[in-house]
Design a protein around this motif. Structure first.
Motif, PDB file in Angstrom:
ATOM      1  N   ARG A  31       0.840  -1.211   0.000  1.00 55.01           N
ATOM      2  CA  ARG A  31       0.000   0.000   0.000  1.00 55.01           C
ATOM      3  C   ARG A  31       0.867   1.249   0.000  1.00 55.01           C
ATOM      4  O   ARG A  31       0.642   2.186  -0.767  1.00 55.01           O
ATOM      5  N   PRO A  37      -5.111  -1.093  -4.626  1.00 54.06           N
ATOM      6  CA  PRO A  37      -5.713  -2.080  -3.730  1.00 54.06           C
ATOM      7  C   PRO A  37      -6.359  -3.258  -4.451  1.00 54.06           C
ATOM      8  O   PRO A  37      -6.282  -4.393  -3.994  1.00 54.06           O
ATOM      9  N   ASP A  82      -9.275   1.644   1.150  1.00 53.22           N
ATOM     10  CA  ASP A  82      -8.598   2.230  -0.006  1.00 53.22           C
ATOM     11  C   ASP A  82      -9.378   2.074  -1.302  1.00 53.22           C
ATOM     12  O   ASP A  82      -9.021   2.641  -2.324  1.00 53.22           O
TER      13      ASP A  82
END
Length: 214
Positions: A31, A37, A82
């Protein structure tokens, strides 16, 4: 693998090692490196598929598979923050999943269910040895997609019987049907009138996404 070749390998290796804390740390690293993601989830799905393969070959056992599934669930939960708002808050379609009656193999189907959830589907996983009537009930209650797994040649015929039952109930036109499992093939899917076939878990998700757009 592109610019995230290192992260991809680390994610895959961590998933196959089925250690939750290690996987979460690896996900966090990916990340922070700027990896998308959904791409991370895709790699985790590939790793989870490999866990299933190793289980089927006797290299891993059920506790290992359960640990891997738990680790992946935790990782996906972290990644949800995300995801684009539309991916996290709205469901693409409702799909009922299950291994057909007479078949107790569950791992591959469970992996597909997990990946479909990650992809934004509302998944109703009925487990294994599922009577056709239960699939029918879920469709009557609003599911617009049906995913059936069969891991034995003797249980494959139930996939065809379920499709025929949908026709008898007048439900076939309102539901997309996917089939999968070791003995299943695209030729089999075509023969029984299914809408799609997934050779593996990631393929199944892509097929599901394409069916929703039709």
């Amino acid at each position: 693998m592109g610019e995230f070749e290192t992260e991809t390998k680390e994610l895959f290796d961590a998933m196959v090692a089925y250690n939750k804390s290690n996987l979460l740390a690896t996900v966090d690293k990916a990340r922070k490196a700027g990896m998308d993601p959904l791409e991370i989830i895709g790699v985790l799905g590939t790793g989870m598929t490999e866990v299933g393969v190793r289980f089927e070959r006797g290299k891993l056992f059920l506790p290992h598979v359960l640990s891997a599934a738990d680790a992946m669930t935790a990782a996906v939960k972290v990644l949800e923050a995300d995801l684009p708002v539309e991916s996290a808050s709205s469901k693409i379609a409702s799909v009922v999943m299950g291994t057909v009656e007479g078949d107790v193999h569950d791992i591959g189907k469970s992996i597909v269910s997990t990946l479909l959830q990650c992809a934004g589907f509302d998944v109703h996983d009925l487990g294994r040895d599922v009577p056709t009537s239960k699939f029918i009930n879920e469709i009557k209650n609003g599911c617009t997609m049906l995913g059936m797994s069969a891991l034995m040649t003797t249980s494959m015929v139930v996939q065809r019987e379920a499709i025929e039952k949908l026709k008898e109930e007048g439900l076939r036109d309102g539901v997309k049907v996917m089939v999968g499992g070791a003995p299943a093939t695209q030729a089999w899917a075509d023969k029984i009138g299914a809408d799609g076939y997934g050779e593996n878990a990631n393929d199944a998700v892509q097929v599901a996404l394409s069916l929703v757009k039709k």
